[in-house]
Design a protein around this motif. Structure first.
Motif, mmCIF file in Angstrom:
data_model
loop_
_atom_site.group_PDB
_atom_site.id
_atom_site.type_symbol
_atom_site.label_atom_id
_atom_site.label_comp_id
_atom_site.label_asym_id
_atom_site.label_seq_id
_atom_site.Cartn_x
_atom_site.Cartn_y
_atom_site.Cartn_z
ATOM 1 N N GLN A 49 14.794 -2.605 29.699
ATOM 2 C CA GLN A 49 15.250 -3.228 30.939
ATOM 3 C C GLN A 49 14.162 -3.218 31.996
ATOM 4 N N GLU A 50 13.383 -2.136 32.090
ATOM 5 C CA GLU A 50 12.290 -2.085 33.059
ATOM 6 C C GLU A 50 11.236 -3.131 32.723
ATOM 7 N N ALA A 52 11.771 -5.966 31.144
ATOM 8 C CA ALA A 52 12.339 -7.269 31.470
ATOM 9 C C ALA A 52 12.297 -7.515 32.975
ATOM 10 N N ALA A 53 12.567 -6.495 33.781
ATOM 11 C CA ALA A 53 12.514 -6.654 35.237
ATOM 12 C C ALA A 53 11.086 -6.937 35.690
ATOM 13 N N LEU A 56 10.323 -10.546 34.867
ATOM 14 C CA LEU A 56 11.008 -11.428 35.802
ATOM 15 C C LEU A 56 10.275 -11.465 37.140
ATOM 16 N N GLU A 57 9.842 -10.299 37.627
ATOM 17 C CA GLU A 57 9.118 -10.244 38.891
ATOM 18 C C GLU A 57 7.824 -11.053 38.814
#
Length: 193
Positions: A49-50, A52-53, A56-57
């Motif tokens: 998840q980190e 993926a974040a 995205l950023e």
């Protein structure tokens, strides 16, 4: 990993034979194997998840650069202003901090923090309290003082003919003082309130 482990959390009548629920999601869509591993410590693995974040950023940064770029002239003005902001300023070195240099007194609480800065012939003594600050510029002279720090610049303080000044805004976070005395500019070291 299959969804059988989590069947107790769902109503059996809402689950179809092919593994879907009424909303059309499959078991593997609801439960991520990386997130719910059989770690005996009970900690969750959030590495995916980190990542993926972070991706995205980065994609959002690239989209903003393409769709709404900062004009080159404005960027150059900002860089020049920052570089030349206090080019002629003298940096006032911290020579005394009561948190470090003073001897503690037993039973005394909520004592003001005393600071002394020196730049060449100019000395600035400052007392920081929960209500704000007060100080004196030595040798005594009129000065304009600006408190640096926080999202917005504070209102400038004015030192009288004896060099005394007061500010009634409590300090929080990192701060510094910029003094303008005659033609000289003095900036203190940054400290945490």
């Amino acid at each position: 990993m299959n969804g059988d482990r989590y069947e107790g959390a769902r109503h059996d009548e809402s689950r179809y034979d092919d593994g879907r629920f009424d909303d059309g999601l499959y078991d593997h869509d609801l439960y991520d194997d990386d997130l719910y591993d059989d770690d005996p410590s009970g900690e969750q693995n959030l590495g995916g998840q980190e990542f993926a974040a972070g991706m995205l950023e980065e994609e959002l940064r690239q989209a903003a650069a393409v769709l709404d770029p900062v004009p080159a002239e404005l960027q150059q003005i900002a860089v020049d202003a920052y570089a030349l902001h206090d080019l002629d300023a003298h940096v006032a070195e911290l020579t005394f901090d009561s948190l470090v240099d003073a001897l503690p007194v037993r039973g005394v609480t909520d004592t003001p923090r005393m600071l002394t800065f020196r730049a060449g012939e100019v000395t600035v003594d400052v007392e920081v309290t929960a209500q704000g600050l007060m100080g004196q510029v030595l040798p005594p002279q009129p000065a304009s003082i600006e408190i640096l720090g926080g999202p917005r610049p504070g209102s400038p303080l004015t030192a009288d003919d004896l060099g005394r000044f007061t500010g009634d805004v409590p300090l929080s976070g990192p701060f510094a003082l910029r003094l303008r005395t005659g033609g000289d500019v003095v900036v203190t070291e940054w400290l945490r309130a």
